[in-house]
Design an enzyme around this catalytic site. Structure first.
Site, PDB file in Angstrom:
ATOM      1  N   LYS A 148      31.354  51.972  29.375  1.00  0.00           N
ATOM      2  CA  LYS A 148      32.621  52.655  29.121  1.00  0.00           C
ATOM      3  C   LYS A 148      32.328  53.995  28.456  1.00  0.00           C
ATOM      4  CE  LYS A 148      36.986  52.301  26.698  1.00  0.00           C
ATOM      5  NZ  LYS A 148      37.908  51.439  25.961  1.00  0.00           N
ATOM      6  N   LYS A 169      33.876  52.266  33.593  1.00  0.00           N
ATOM      7  CA  LYS A 169      35.148  52.886  33.246  1.00  0.00           C
ATOM      8  C   LYS A 169      34.927  54.258  32.645  1.00  0.00           C
ATOM      9  CE  LYS A 169      38.936  52.129  30.144  1.00  0.00           C
ATOM     10  NZ  LYS A 169      39.329  51.519  28.936  1.00  0.00           N
TER      11      LYS A 169
HETATM   12  C1  PBG Z   1      40.819  50.787  24.319  1.00  0.00           C
HETATM   13  C2  PBG Z   1      41.078  50.920  25.779  1.00  0.00           C
HETATM   14  C3  PBG Z   1      41.288  52.137  26.407  1.00  0.00           C
HETATM   15  C4  PBG Z   1      41.555  51.856  27.735  1.00  0.00           C
HETATM   16  C5  PBG Z   1      41.489  50.467  27.898  1.00  0.00           C
HETATM   17  N1  PBG Z   1      41.174  49.899  26.673  1.00  0.00           N
HETATM   18  C6  PBG Z   1      41.349  53.525  25.870  1.00  0.00           C
HETATM   19  C7  PBG Z   1      40.332  54.011  24.957  1.00  0.00           C
HETATM   20  O1  PBG Z   1      39.184  53.560  24.930  1.00  0.00           O
HETATM   21  O2  PBG Z   1      40.679  54.895  24.195  1.00  0.00           O
HETATM   22  C8  PBG Z   1      41.858  52.910  28.740  1.00  0.00           C
HETATM   23  C9  PBG Z   1      42.554  52.506  29.972  1.00  0.00           C
HETATM   24  C10 PBG Z   1      43.197  53.622  30.696  1.00  0.00           C
HETATM   25  O3  PBG Z   1      43.062  54.819  30.351  1.00  0.00           O
HETATM   26  O4  PBG Z   1      43.883  53.313  31.668  1.00  0.00           O
HETATM   27  N2  PBG Z   1      40.410  49.607  23.850  1.00  0.00           N
END
Ligand code: PBG
Length: 334
Positions: free
Chosen positions: A202, A256
């Protein structure tokens, strides 16, 4: 062995593109409703659907409306739904205890779906940001995001979600060692069959903006997430993270964001062969929707092309806010 490609005119690639029948015959990858996971936002209240401005077509749903949405998703053949709670601002604290409250919004939503629509798999988010006064995924002390203390909180959160009936836990926090700790706690507590889909690779991405609006974490976020999320310049590190998370007990891994990171999806699948998913995140959704709403691209076509791109890159499935729309189109085609 790869055959040598012949010379023109012996070889004319256009022969197999001549008709729809030949194109279908020569198609290498396929997309089905079985490849979809639908992320949804939950909020308190009764019969509420509160639109999210930066994500046209997406709303925060009260639990009763969420159950209806889960029924619709199941009817479309979507195998899994993934829950993200919008927590009441009063319940957001520095210590985040609402995250493992058995009666918190997410856990109530899991129970409601599992009792009304047991055939759909429920995936959760394991991270502290929707409960944290400062918008971070981990506990913060003196400006530092604490790793090991956060893991203890995530383990409590995981057990509460498993207890509520979650099928797949989705740790999105990027703390080191959380998969092993969660897996051990699940095994010891009788939840041997709860799956973990690790957000293994991520990235610290600008494409999460609309999501942070949706869960109410954006305006609270102090600083950025670069000390725990990956540097977008890195690729080898993603493989090391995936290897680590699989060895700690993850059943599936996720990359992601999605579209800007298809190279990572391909490397991950080729290297490990594990169940591999991509998250087409909120900013990707917002871009496609904005362009389509302006008439600059054909929304349905761009959406379907993006889905096929994930399959071509080696993904077994995709988390996408487009999931019901994709499923409807696929069902209409057959
Ligand atoms: C945070 C989380 C995020 C997303 C899923 N879980 C955002 C972040 O890390 O700030 C992003 C999902 C999206 O942008 O659709 N736990």
């Amino acid at each position: 062995m790869r055959p040598t490609t012949g010379q023109f005119p012996a070889t004319r690639f256009r022969r197999l593109r001549k008709s729809d029948a030949l194109r279908r015959l020569a198609q290498e990858n396929t997309l089905s409703v079985n490849d979809l996971i639908w992320p949804v936002f939950v909020r308190d209240g009764v019969n509420v659907a509160e639109p999210i401005t930066s994500m046209p077509g997406v709303s925060r749903l009260s639990i009763d409306r969420l159950v209806k949405a889960a029924e619709d998703a199941a009817a479309l053949g979507i195998p899994a739904i993934c829950l993200f709670p919008y927590t009441d601002p009063d319940l957001r604290t520095e210590t985040c205890e609402e995250a493992w409250n058995p009666e918190n919004l997410a856990n109530r939503a899991i129970r409601a779906i599992k009792s009304a629509v047991p055939q759909i798999a429920v995936m959760t988010d394991v991270a502290l940001d929707p409960y944290n006064a400062n918008g971070h995924d981990g506990l913060v002390r003196d400006g530092i995001i604490l790793n090991d203390e956060t893991i203890e909180a995530l383990v409590k959160m995981s057990l509460a979600q498993a207890e509520a009936g979650a099928d797949i836990l989705g740790p999105s926090d990027m703390m080191d060692g959380r998969i092993g700790a969660m897996r051990q706690a699940l095994e010891m507590s009788g939840y041997q069959n709860v799956a973990i889909m690790s957000y293994a690779a991520k990235y610290a991405s600008a494409f999460y903006g609309p999501f942070r609006d949706a869960v109410g974490a954006g305006s609270r976020l102090v600083g950025d997430k670069k000390t725990y999320q990956m540097n977008p310049a890195n690729s080898d590190e993603a493989l090391r993270l995936i290897e680590r998370d699989l060895s700690e007990g993850a059943d599936a891994v996720m990359v992601k964001p999605g579209m800007p990171y298809l190279d990572i999806c391909r490397r991950a699948k080729d290297t490990f062969g594990a169940p591999t998913y991509a998250y087409q995140v909120s900013g990707e959704y917002a871009m496609l929707m904005a362009a389509a709403q302006n008439g600059w691209i054909d929304g349905d076509k761009a959406m379907m092309e993006s889905m096929m791109a994930f399959r071509r890159a080696g993904c077994d499935g995709v988390l996408s806010y487009f999931a019901p729309r994709v499923a409807k189109l696929l069902n209409d085609q057959t």
